[in-house]
Design a protein around this motif. Structure first.
Motif, PDB file in Angstrom:
ATOM      1  N   ASP A   1     -13.622   0.355   8.154  1.00 24.15           N
ATOM      2  CA  ASP A   1     -13.061   0.058   9.471  1.00 24.15           C
ATOM      3  C   ASP A   1     -13.707  -1.212  10.042  1.00 24.15           C
ATOM      4  O   ASP A   1     -14.812  -1.574   9.656  1.00 24.15           O
ATOM      5  CB  ASP A   1     -13.324   1.248  10.415  1.00 24.15           C
ATOM      6  CG  ASP A   1     -12.725   1.019  11.792  1.00 24.15           C
ATOM      7  OD1 ASP A   1     -11.495   1.146  11.919  1.00 24.15           O
ATOM      8  OD2 ASP A   1     -13.487   0.667  12.733  1.00 24.15           O
TER       9      ASP A   1
ATOM     10  N   HIS B   1      -0.556  -6.377  13.477  1.00 21.17           N
ATOM     11  CA  HIS B   1       0.548  -6.515  12.518  1.00 21.17           C
ATOM     12  C   HIS B   1       1.773  -7.127  13.179  1.00 21.17           C
ATOM     13  O   HIS B   1       1.969  -7.009  14.386  1.00 21.17           O
ATOM     14  CB  HIS B   1       0.896  -5.145  11.915  1.00 21.17           C
ATOM     15  CG  HIS B   1      -0.124  -4.662  10.923  1.00 21.17           C
ATOM     16  ND1 HIS B   1      -0.138  -3.394  10.397  1.00 21.17           N
ATOM     17  CD2 HIS B   1      -1.172  -5.303  10.350  1.00 21.17           C
ATOM     18  CE1 HIS B   1      -1.134  -3.277   9.543  1.00 21.17           C
ATOM     19  NE2 HIS B   1      -1.792  -4.419   9.512  1.00 21.17           N
TER      20      HIS B   1
ATOM     21  N   SER C   1      -0.276  -9.523   8.519  1.00 20.62           N
ATOM     22  CA  SER C   1      -1.494  -9.269   9.290  1.00 20.62           C
ATOM     23  C   SER C   1      -1.865 -10.566   9.990  1.00 20.62           C
ATOM     24  O   SER C   1      -1.993 -11.598   9.337  1.00 20.62           O
ATOM     25  CB  SER C   1      -2.642  -8.864   8.364  1.00 20.62           C
ATOM     26  OG  SER C   1      -2.365  -7.634   7.752  1.00 20.62           O
TER      27      SER C   1
ATOM     28  N   PHE D   1     -12.821   4.789   5.474  1.00 20.76           N
ATOM     29  CA  PHE D   1     -12.667   3.828   6.565  1.00 20.76           C
ATOM     30  C   PHE D   1     -13.760   4.011   7.610  1.00 20.76           C
ATOM     31  O   PHE D   1     -14.379   3.033   8.040  1.00 20.76           O
ATOM     32  CB  PHE D   1     -11.273   3.957   7.203  1.00 20.76           C
ATOM     33  CG  PHE D   1     -10.226   3.154   6.471  1.00 20.76           C
ATOM     34  CD1 PHE D   1     -10.123   1.786   6.669  1.00 20.76           C
ATOM     35  CD2 PHE D   1      -9.374   3.763   5.561  1.00 20.76           C
ATOM     36  CE1 PHE D   1      -9.178   1.033   5.982  1.00 20.76           C
ATOM     37  CE2 PHE D   1      -8.423   3.022   4.869  1.00 20.76           C
ATOM     38  CZ  PHE D   1      -8.328   1.658   5.077  1.00 20.76           C
TER      39      PHE D   1
ATOM     40  N   GLY E   1      -5.533  -4.212  -0.977  1.00 24.62           N
ATOM     41  CA  GLY E   1      -5.979  -4.140   0.414  1.00 24.62           C
ATOM     42  C   GLY E   1      -7.012  -3.057   0.598  1.00 24.62           C
ATOM     43  O   GLY E   1      -7.366  -2.339  -0.349  1.00 24.62           O
ATOM     44  N   ARG E   2      -7.479  -2.924   1.838  1.00 24.75           N
ATOM     45  CA  ARG E   2      -8.511  -1.926   2.110  1.00 24.75           C
ATOM     46  C   ARG E   2      -8.091  -0.497   1.749  1.00 24.75           C
ATOM     47  O   ARG E   2      -8.938   0.290   1.300  1.00 24.75           O
ATOM     48  CB  ARG E   2      -8.948  -2.021   3.577  1.00 24.75           C
ATOM     49  CG  ARG E   2      -9.976  -3.139   3.789  1.00 24.75           C
ATOM     50  CD  ARG E   2     -10.453  -3.174   5.219  1.00 24.75           C
ATOM     51  NE  ARG E   2      -9.424  -3.664   6.122  1.00 24.75           N
ATOM     52  CZ  ARG E   2      -9.392  -3.427   7.420  1.00 24.75           C
ATOM     53  NH1 ARG E   2     -10.327  -2.678   7.983  1.00 24.75           N
ATOM     54  NH2 ARG E   2      -8.428  -3.933   8.169  1.00 24.75           N
ATOM     55  N   PRO E   3      -6.791  -0.118   1.920  1.00 24.01           N
ATOM     56  CA  PRO E   3      -6.423   1.246   1.508  1.00 24.01           C
ATOM     57  C   PRO E   3      -6.722   1.502   0.028  1.00 24.01           C
ATOM     58  O   PRO E   3      -7.047   2.635  -0.359  1.00 24.01           O
ATOM     59  CB  PRO E   3      -4.918   1.299   1.776  1.00 24.01           C
ATOM     60  CG  PRO E   3      -4.715   0.312   2.887  1.00 24.01           C
ATOM     61  CD  PRO E   3      -5.680  -0.800   2.592  1.00 24.01           C
TER      62      PRO E   3
ATOM     63  N   LYS F   1       0.686   8.275   2.857  1.00 24.21           N
ATOM     64  CA  LYS F   1       0.723   8.893   4.196  1.00 24.21           C
ATOM     65  C   LYS F   1       1.749  10.014   4.130  1.00 24.21           C
ATOM     66  O   LYS F   1       2.879   9.862   4.590  1.00 24.21           O
ATOM     67  CB  LYS F   1       1.132   7.851   5.259  1.00 24.21           C
ATOM     68  CG  LYS F   1       0.063   6.816   5.532  1.00 24.21           C
ATOM     69  CD  LYS F   1       0.430   5.854   6.638  1.00 24.21           C
ATOM     70  CE  LYS F   1      -0.602   4.741   6.716  1.00 24.21           C
ATOM     71  NZ  LYS F   1      -0.210   3.641   7.616  1.00 24.21           N
TER      72      LYS F   1
ATOM     73  N   HIS G   1       3.053  -5.369   3.216  1.00 24.59           N
ATOM     74  CA  HIS G   1       2.041  -6.210   3.859  1.00 24.59           C
ATOM     75  C   HIS G   1       1.896  -7.520   3.082  1.00 24.59           C
ATOM     76  O   HIS G   1       1.525  -7.512   1.900  1.00 24.59           O
ATOM     77  CB  HIS G   1       0.681  -5.488   3.869  1.00 24.59           C
ATOM     78  CG  HIS G   1       0.680  -4.197   4.632  1.00 24.59           C
ATOM     79  ND1 HIS G   1       0.667  -4.146   6.008  1.00 24.59           N
ATOM     80  CD2 HIS G   1       0.691  -2.905   4.225  1.00 24.59           C
ATOM     81  CE1 HIS G   1       0.659  -2.873   6.402  1.00 24.59           C
ATOM     82  NE2 HIS G   1       0.679  -2.104   5.344  1.00 24.59           N
TER      83      HIS G   1
ATOM     84  N   GLN H   1      -9.966   8.753   5.030  1.00 25.43           N
ATOM     85  CA  GLN H   1     -10.409   8.498   6.403  1.00 25.43           C
ATOM     86  C   GLN H   1     -11.921   8.280   6.448  1.00 25.43           C
ATOM     87  O   GLN H   1     -12.395   7.389   7.152  1.00 25.43           O
ATOM     88  CB  GLN H   1      -9.982   9.649   7.329  1.00 25.43           C
ATOM     89  CG  GLN H   1     -10.039   9.276   8.809  1.00 25.43           C
ATOM     90  CD  GLN H   1      -9.314   7.962   9.123  1.00 25.43           C
ATOM     91  OE1 GLN H   1      -8.143   7.818   8.814  1.00 25.43           O
ATOM     92  NE2 GLN H   1     -10.006   6.991   9.702  1.00 25.43           N
TER      93      GLN H   1
ATOM     94  N   ASP I   1       0.791  -1.230   0.000  1.00 25.40           N
ATOM     95  CA  ASP I   1       0.000   0.000   0.000  1.00 25.40           C
ATOM     96  C   ASP I   1       0.824   1.283   0.000  1.00 25.40           C
ATOM     97  O   ASP I   1       0.305   2.349   0.280  1.00 25.40           O
ATOM     98  CB  ASP I   1      -0.994  -0.004   1.168  1.00 25.40           C
ATOM     99  CG  ASP I   1      -0.310  -0.132   2.517  1.00 25.40           C
ATOM    100  OD1 ASP I   1       0.894  -0.478   2.549  1.00 25.40           O
ATOM    101  OD2 ASP I   1      -0.975   0.113   3.533  1.00 25.40           O
TER     102      ASP I   1
ATOM    103  N   ARG J   1      -6.751 -13.061   1.053  1.00 27.87           N
ATOM    104  CA  ARG J   1      -7.019 -11.646   0.751  1.00 27.87           C
ATOM    105  C   ARG J   1      -7.926 -11.518  -0.473  1.00 27.87           C
ATOM    106  O   ARG J   1      -8.854 -10.720  -0.495  1.00 27.87           O
ATOM    107  CB  ARG J   1      -5.721 -10.921   0.416  1.00 27.87           C
ATOM    108  CG  ARG J   1      -5.023 -10.382   1.590  1.00 27.87           C
ATOM    109  CD  ARG J   1      -3.844  -9.545   1.145  1.00 27.87           C
ATOM    110  NE  ARG J   1      -3.306  -8.911   2.319  1.00 27.87           N
ATOM    111  CZ  ARG J   1      -3.748  -7.776   2.826  1.00 27.87           C
ATOM    112  NH1 ARG J   1      -4.697  -7.109   2.223  1.00 27.87           N
ATOM    113  NH2 ARG J   1      -3.235  -7.302   3.928  1.00 27.87           N
TER     114      ARG J   1
ATOM    115  N   ARG K   1     -11.395 -12.347   0.483  1.00 25.65           N
ATOM    116  CA  ARG K   1     -11.979 -11.224   1.232  1.00 25.65           C
ATOM    117  C   ARG K   1     -12.357 -10.094   0.280  1.00 25.65           C
ATOM    118  O   ARG K   1     -13.435  -9.503   0.385  1.00 25.65           O
ATOM    119  CB  ARG K   1     -10.962 -10.727   2.283  1.00 25.65           C
ATOM    120  CG  ARG K   1     -11.449  -9.655   3.273  1.00 25.65           C
ATOM    121  CD  ARG K   1     -11.427  -8.228   2.767  1.00 25.65           C
ATOM    122  NE  ARG K   1     -10.181  -7.776   2.207  1.00 25.65           N
ATOM    123  CZ  ARG K   1      -9.239  -7.112   2.881  1.00 25.65           C
ATOM    124  NH1 ARG K   1      -9.423  -6.848   4.148  1.00 25.65           N
ATOM    125  NH2 ARG K   1      -8.138  -6.712   2.273  1.00 25.65           N
TER     126      ARG K   1
END
Ligand code: AMP
Ligand code: FE
Ligand code: FE
Ligand code: ZN
Length: 289
Positions: free
Chosen positions: A162, A79, A64, A157, A136-138, A258, A37, A154, A12, A104, A107
């Motif tokens: 989340d 993690h 994870s 999530f 992934g979720r990001p 980030k 990850h 944000q 990510d 993954r 999912r």
């Protein structure tokens, strides 16, 4: 200065493995670890480039895992870093990782269906285009922003992704103790990343939890991290010494994903991890074997 916690775009992060190597050399970093990850793809791509550039590149991963916390009904994701100081892991670990990656994908299929059922128009292909090798979720969050369903990552999530949000779907993750065992079996040093994120609501319980993790074979603690203030760093260093854990550290650099976290120097220049940290990690390895 070294940075032993970074992510490439194989998971990510936003930098390619080549860009991570290039930036590290430009910064004058003495060592870099790529800790994507659940995949070694970024490290594998960077390894020959680092060799050519004369950069000390450490093979690592951030798994994870699921952990059962005392007095909590459901297991939570925790993690776990693995540092392969004597070289990259072999086939056994890599084929185990393939099974992790398949869980993954499973999912992700269920997550797309769930989000569609909540009225969001997204497809698996769209999110996989953003996530490339490891979606992934990001990446879901990025897609929801791009399509205008939410205005920030944000918010994506908070509203959908989340663990407590309405779009969340669980996935099978190895238990924390299995993660530790697999890393050790592959010749690695298992270290607990960003401990400050654990037990935020009850920091006093951390020492007990760490003791349990040490009993399961944990060998390191991420003492230095861009989310740790000076007091926390001192506290974690103390705990690492008490439990005879190797102190590890890095910025958790994700590039533009980030933007406040800078390679090597953390947030607002709050990190400058000396080379000795890696030397001691390598020493702790020779003591173990
Ligand atoms: P995955 O491993 O695909 O389930 O995605 C987990 C990642 O999503 C974490 O490593 C975080 O980067 C991010 N994440 C999880 N929960 C949140 C949250 N509540 N807010 C922001 N980012 C989150
Ligand atoms: Fe990440
Ligand atoms: Fe992490
Ligand atoms: Zn990380």
């Amino acid at each position: 200065m070294i940075d032993l916690h970074t992510h490439s775009d194989a998971s990510d992060g936003s930098y390619t493995p080549a860009q991570l190597v290039g930036e590290s050399v430009a910064l004058g970093l003495e060592a870099l670890a790529i800790c994507d990850h659940d995949t070694l793809a970024g490290y594998d791509e960077a390894a020959p480039l680092a060799r050519e550039a004369g950069l000390d590149l450490v093979c690592a991963i951030e798994l994870s895992t699921k952990l059962h916390f005392q007095h909590q009904p459901r297991k939570k994701t925790v993690h776990l870093l693995g540092y392969f100081l004597d070289g990259a892991p072999g086939e056994g670990f890599r084929s185990w990782l393939e099974a992790v990656q398949e869980s993954r994908r499973d999912r992700n299929r269920r997550l797309v269906a769930k989000l569609q059922s909540l009225g969001l128009e997204i497809t698996l292909e769209e999110v996989q285009r953003i996530g490339k090798t490891l979606t992934g979720r990001p990446h879901f969050a990025k897609l929801l922003v791009r399509k205008g369903h939410v205005s920030t990552i944000q918010e994506a999530f908070d509203v959908y992704l989340d663990e407590s949000a309405k779009g969340y779907v669980d996935r099978h993750e190895p238990s924390f103790s299995e993660g530790v065992a697999r890393i050790i079996e592959a010749g690695g040093l298992p270290s607990l990343p960003h401990p400050v994120r654990l037990l935020k609501h009850k920091p006093s319980g951390f020492e007990t939890l760490l003791g349990e993790m040490v009993n399961q074979g944990l060998g390191g603690l991420e003492v230095y991290h861009s989310e740790h203030g000076p007091e926390q760093t001192a506290e974690y260093l103390d705990l690492a010494q008490c439990h005879r854990l190797a102190a590890t550290g890095g910025s958790d650099f994700h590039g533009d994903a980030k933007p406040a976290v800078k390679l090597g120097t953390g947030v607002g220049g709050n990190l400058a991890i000396p080379r000795e940290v890696l030397d001691r990690m390598r020493d702790s390895g020779s003591r173990r074997t």
